[in-house]
Design an enzyme around this catalytic site. Sequence first.
Site, PDB file in Angstrom:
ATOM      1  N   THR A 122       4.808  56.942 -27.736  1.00 27.34           N
ATOM      2  CA  THR A 122       6.091  56.391 -27.265  1.00 27.34           C
ATOM      3  C   THR A 122       7.173  56.776 -28.267  1.00 27.34           C
ATOM      4  O   THR A 122       7.094  56.385 -29.436  1.00 27.34           O
ATOM      5  CB  THR A 122       5.986  54.852 -27.159  1.00 27.34           C
ATOM      6  OG1 THR A 122       4.917  54.557 -26.257  1.00 27.34           O
ATOM      7  CG2 THR A 122       7.277  54.231 -26.653  1.00 27.34           C
ATOM      8  N   GLU A 154      -3.482  46.920 -23.231  1.00 31.12           N
ATOM      9  CA  GLU A 154      -4.662  46.475 -23.950  1.00 31.12           C
ATOM     10  C   GLU A 154      -5.389  45.459 -23.065  1.00 31.12           C
ATOM     11  O   GLU A 154      -4.765  44.667 -22.370  1.00 31.12           O
ATOM     12  CB  GLU A 154      -4.272  45.866 -25.295  1.00 31.12           C
ATOM     13  CG  GLU A 154      -3.621  46.901 -26.195  1.00 31.12           C
ATOM     14  CD  GLU A 154      -3.405  46.427 -27.618  1.00 31.12           C
ATOM     15  OE1 GLU A 154      -4.059  45.471 -28.057  1.00 31.12           O
ATOM     16  OE2 GLU A 154      -2.564  47.036 -28.302  1.00 31.12           O
ATOM     17  N   LYS A 206       9.115  55.630 -20.317  1.00 30.02           N
ATOM     18  CA  LYS A 206       8.234  54.726 -21.066  1.00 30.02           C
ATOM     19  C   LYS A 206       8.996  53.582 -21.728  1.00 30.02           C
ATOM     20  O   LYS A 206       8.676  52.408 -21.535  1.00 30.02           O
ATOM     21  CB  LYS A 206       7.458  55.531 -22.119  1.00 30.02           C
ATOM     22  CG  LYS A 206       6.589  54.710 -23.044  1.00 30.02           C
ATOM     23  CD  LYS A 206       5.528  53.932 -22.275  1.00 30.02           C
ATOM     24  CE  LYS A 206       4.867  52.880 -23.114  1.00 30.02           C
ATOM     25  NZ  LYS A 206       3.667  53.289 -23.758  1.00 30.02           N
ATOM     26  N   ASN A 210       8.927  49.467 -20.663  1.00 31.68           N
ATOM     27  CA  ASN A 210       8.589  48.364 -21.573  1.00 31.68           C
ATOM     28  C   ASN A 210       9.774  47.413 -21.763  1.00 31.68           C
ATOM     29  O   ASN A 210       9.600  46.195 -21.852  1.00 31.68           O
ATOM     30  CB  ASN A 210       8.115  48.912 -22.924  1.00 31.68           C
ATOM     31  CG  ASN A 210       6.626  49.253 -22.898  1.00 31.68           C
ATOM     32  OD1 ASN A 210       5.969  49.082 -21.875  1.00 31.68           O
ATOM     33  ND2 ASN A 210       6.099  49.726 -24.006  1.00 31.68           N
ATOM     34  N   PHE A 251       4.653  39.364 -14.747  1.00 33.54           N
ATOM     35  CA  PHE A 251       5.468  39.287 -15.969  1.00 33.54           C
ATOM     36  C   PHE A 251       6.518  38.183 -15.917  1.00 33.54           C
ATOM     37  O   PHE A 251       7.588  38.285 -16.515  1.00 33.54           O
ATOM     38  CB  PHE A 251       6.064  40.662 -16.329  1.00 33.54           C
ATOM     39  CG  PHE A 251       5.067  41.459 -17.133  1.00 33.54           C
ATOM     40  CD1 PHE A 251       3.925  41.959 -16.529  1.00 33.54           C
ATOM     41  CD2 PHE A 251       5.229  41.649 -18.495  1.00 33.54           C
ATOM     42  CE1 PHE A 251       2.957  42.629 -17.264  1.00 33.54           C
ATOM     43  CE2 PHE A 251       4.265  42.328 -19.244  1.00 33.54           C
ATOM     44  CZ  PHE A 251       3.145  42.815 -18.619  1.00 33.54           C
ATOM     45  N   LEU A 252       6.183  37.126 -15.187  1.00 32.64           N
ATOM     46  CA  LEU A 252       7.044  35.936 -15.170  1.00 32.64           C
ATOM     47  C   LEU A 252       6.270  34.730 -15.691  1.00 32.64           C
ATOM     48  O   LEU A 252       6.593  33.598 -15.347  1.00 32.64           O
ATOM     49  CB  LEU A 252       7.539  35.662 -13.743  1.00 32.64           C
ATOM     50  CG  LEU A 252       8.664  36.564 -13.215  1.00 32.64           C
ATOM     51  CD1 LEU A 252       9.085  36.123 -11.815  1.00 32.64           C
ATOM     52  CD2 LEU A 252       9.887  36.543 -14.145  1.00 32.64           C
ATOM     53  N   GLY A 255       5.940  30.979 -21.617  1.00 34.85           N
ATOM     54  CA  GLY A 255       5.104  30.452 -22.696  1.00 34.85           C
ATOM     55  C   GLY A 255       5.707  30.810 -24.036  1.00 34.85           C
ATOM     56  O   GLY A 255       6.928  30.741 -24.207  1.00 34.85           O
ATOM     57  N   CYS A 262       3.639  46.989 -28.987  1.00 33.47           N
ATOM     58  CA  CYS A 262       4.496  47.834 -28.130  1.00 33.47           C
ATOM     59  C   CYS A 262       5.820  47.170 -27.747  1.00 33.47           C
ATOM     60  O   CYS A 262       6.880  47.624 -28.178  1.00 33.47           O
ATOM     61  CB  CYS A 262       3.724  48.234 -26.882  1.00 33.47           C
ATOM     62  SG  CYS A 262       2.200  49.109 -27.295  1.00 33.47           S
ATOM     63  N   ARG A 331      -1.015  42.413 -34.044  1.00 33.24           N
ATOM     64  CA  ARG A 331       0.335  42.923 -34.344  1.00 33.24           C
ATOM     65  C   ARG A 331       1.383  42.084 -33.610  1.00 33.24           C
ATOM     66  O   ARG A 331       1.313  41.901 -32.409  1.00 33.24           O
ATOM     67  CB  ARG A 331       0.455  44.391 -33.936  1.00 33.24           C
ATOM     68  CG  ARG A 331      -0.267  45.334 -34.873  1.00 33.24           C
ATOM     69  CD  ARG A 331      -0.186  46.769 -34.389  1.00 33.24           C
ATOM     70  NE  ARG A 331      -0.887  46.956 -33.125  1.00 33.24           N
ATOM     71  CZ  ARG A 331      -0.840  48.062 -32.385  1.00 33.24           C
ATOM     72  NH1 ARG A 331      -0.097  49.072 -32.792  1.00 33.24           N
ATOM     73  NH2 ARG A 331      -1.510  48.161 -31.260  1.00 33.24           N
TER      74      ARG A 331
HETATM   75  C1  UGA Z   1       2.494  47.018 -22.810  1.00 29.95           C
HETATM   76  C2  UGA Z   1       2.838  47.520 -21.395  1.00 29.95           C
HETATM   77  O1  UGA Z   1       2.527  46.501 -20.441  1.00 29.95           O
HETATM   78  C3  UGA Z   1       2.042  48.784 -21.073  1.00 29.95           C
HETATM   79  O2  UGA Z   1       2.402  49.289 -19.797  1.00 29.95           O
HETATM   80  C4  UGA Z   1       2.342  49.836 -22.144  1.00 29.95           C
HETATM   81  O3  UGA Z   1       1.593  51.023 -21.921  1.00 29.95           O
HETATM   82  C5  UGA Z   1       1.989  49.277 -23.512  1.00 29.95           C
HETATM   83  O4  UGA Z   1       2.742  48.067 -23.751  1.00 29.95           O
HETATM   84  C6  UGA Z   1       2.346  50.316 -24.537  1.00 29.95           C
HETATM   85  O5  UGA Z   1       3.533  50.585 -24.720  1.00 29.95           O
HETATM   86  O6  UGA Z   1       1.445  50.957 -25.078  1.00 29.95           O
HETATM   87  P1  UGA Z   1       0.445  45.625 -23.849  1.00 29.95           P
HETATM   88  O7  UGA Z   1       1.222  45.634 -25.121  1.00 29.95           O
HETATM   89  O8  UGA Z   1      -1.007  45.950 -23.854  1.00 29.95           O
HETATM   90  O9  UGA Z   1       1.117  46.663 -22.801  1.00 29.95           O
HETATM   91  O10 UGA Z   1       0.575  44.172 -23.258  1.00 29.95           O
HETATM   92  P2  UGA Z   1       1.267  43.455 -22.016  1.00 29.95           P
HETATM   93  O11 UGA Z   1       0.247  43.161 -20.987  1.00 29.95           O
HETATM   94  O12 UGA Z   1       2.479  44.181 -21.591  1.00 29.95           O
HETATM   95  O13 UGA Z   1       1.698  42.085 -22.696  1.00 29.95           O
HETATM   96  C7  UGA Z   1       2.642  42.085 -23.762  1.00 29.95           C
HETATM   97  C8  UGA Z   1       2.927  40.685 -24.211  1.00 29.95           C
HETATM   98  O14 UGA Z   1       3.658  39.982 -23.207  1.00 29.95           O
HETATM   99  C9  UGA Z   1       1.705  39.813 -24.514  1.00 29.95           C
HETATM  100  O15 UGA Z   1       1.956  39.092 -25.696  1.00 29.95           O
HETATM  101  C10 UGA Z   1       1.628  38.882 -23.324  1.00 29.95           C
HETATM  102  O16 UGA Z   1       1.021  37.649 -23.641  1.00 29.95           O
HETATM  103  C11 UGA Z   1       3.093  38.698 -22.995  1.00 29.95           C
HETATM  104  N1  UGA Z   1       3.365  38.313 -21.583  1.00 29.95           N
HETATM  105  C12 UGA Z   1       3.019  39.145 -20.573  1.00 29.95           C
HETATM  106  C13 UGA Z   1       4.008  37.111 -21.324  1.00 29.95           C
HETATM  107  O17 UGA Z   1       4.349  36.347 -22.243  1.00 29.95           O
HETATM  108  N2  UGA Z   1       4.297  36.779 -20.017  1.00 29.95           N
HETATM  109  C14 UGA Z   1       3.952  37.586 -18.985  1.00 29.95           C
HETATM  110  O18 UGA Z   1       4.241  37.232 -17.825  1.00 29.95           O
HETATM  111  C15 UGA Z   1       3.308  38.797 -19.272  1.00 29.95           C
END
Ligand code: UGA
Length: 438
Positions: A122, A154, A206, A210, A251-252, A255, A262, A331
Amino acid sequence: MKISVIGLGYLGTTHAVAMAKLGHSVIGVEPDLKRMEALATGELPFFEPGLGEALKEVIASGNIGFQTQHDKVSAACDIHFICVGTPQASGQQSADTAYVFAAAKELAAVMKPSSLVVGKSTVPVGTARNLIASMQAVGGFVPKLCWNPEFLREGTALADSLLPDRIVIGSNDPDHNQALKDCYQNILDQGVPVLELDLETAELVKVSANAFLATKISFINAMAEIAEASGADAVKLAEAIGMDNRIGKSFLRTGIGFGGGCLPKDIRGFIARADELGVGESLAFLKEVDQINLRRRQRIVSLATKELGEIADKKITMLGISFKPDSDDLRDSPALEIALRLKALGAIVTVHDPVSLGALEQKSTGLITEIDLQAAIKDAELVVLGTEWAEYKNLDPANFSSLPRIKTVIDGRNVLNVDAWKKAGWRVIAPGRNIVND
Ligand code: UGA
């Protein structure tokens, strides 16, 4: 095809294994000897469901090998994937692209000019074009370069790599794309759409994806602040607005906010890049997205203080410490930061997590780790749920209600069955929901 994958962190390891699973002959190049040796023996240096088994499988099939630097064989590969990290630069908001440039220049010195270089890291928009120039300066030829961002999450990394929502390929010559499309043929055969773009748009896809995801989370967390002040319920609100297809329900989840390697660093790097481009005001809103997110962490600390009065010497149990479930990644973990802030206020914080305690113990945080859930909760004066592992969501509170000194839980992820906990005699504090029952 013969391919090399340079940089075996989360992204590179998953990509290397995915490519080997597709039948390609893969050489993983990882300069960290210990990490390389672990991977070569089938040991994953991090937790990712299903990836360890897949790694062992592709090692056994002979489709993958590992080394610390390029040799004649890796230099002769048809495609070289650059997957090195772009962390937040120390003391700054911008992304540090030094590893990308170093990897590309090393490659330019040894590779065949006819091979394709594919960037997956990225990066700030504009990096790929600069990379071509710096590789040319080293190798004496203009490299064929495509930018092919990765969208894996992840916890579901391998499945996301093998069946992504879309494949984005950026280049300044569409003829360069064919080798990459051939490499991904099995994925494309499953109907995955491919978007062929210019380099800059591919880079932007990308970071803007994000940034959008981060904005959605901070939007609902801003609504949580309004809900807390007005008596509304942000969880029910998210459900209701998410039913509008134009908004969507993912993603809503409100918390303690987003963390990980990322989303936080990518929005900060994006803001810094917009400033460099002279259009800082275009992304000014992302500063607020970051601030809303960080405020949720402090909100939990304030709720804990309100509950316990004086925090010093209070026994607090943190359930879950990784930034998200099905990962041991710490992280920028919101749960970890909350635990550390509570400890800094003098609390005795015990952490339970199904897989991340090993990673936590490597950090010398002063937090107490406890692998046994019952022991972790024993004598607690407050329990905080920090990561929504299935194990916690499915807990039957009746099974351990006699253990804590005070039966109060702050549900930092809004996943607990409030009625069941209430029935078992617990006081449940649900941020954004105004649910506090005595
Ligand atoms: C994120 C993106 O979702 C991926 O598409 C991207 O490839 C990746 O970053 C990257 O740039 O490599 P990731 O960091 O694995 O993926 O995690 P997410 O599932 O996006 O969650 C990120 C954070 O948001 C977590 O702490 C999660 O608990 C939080 N989250 C997620 C919320 O607080 N509320 C939500 O509704 C969704």
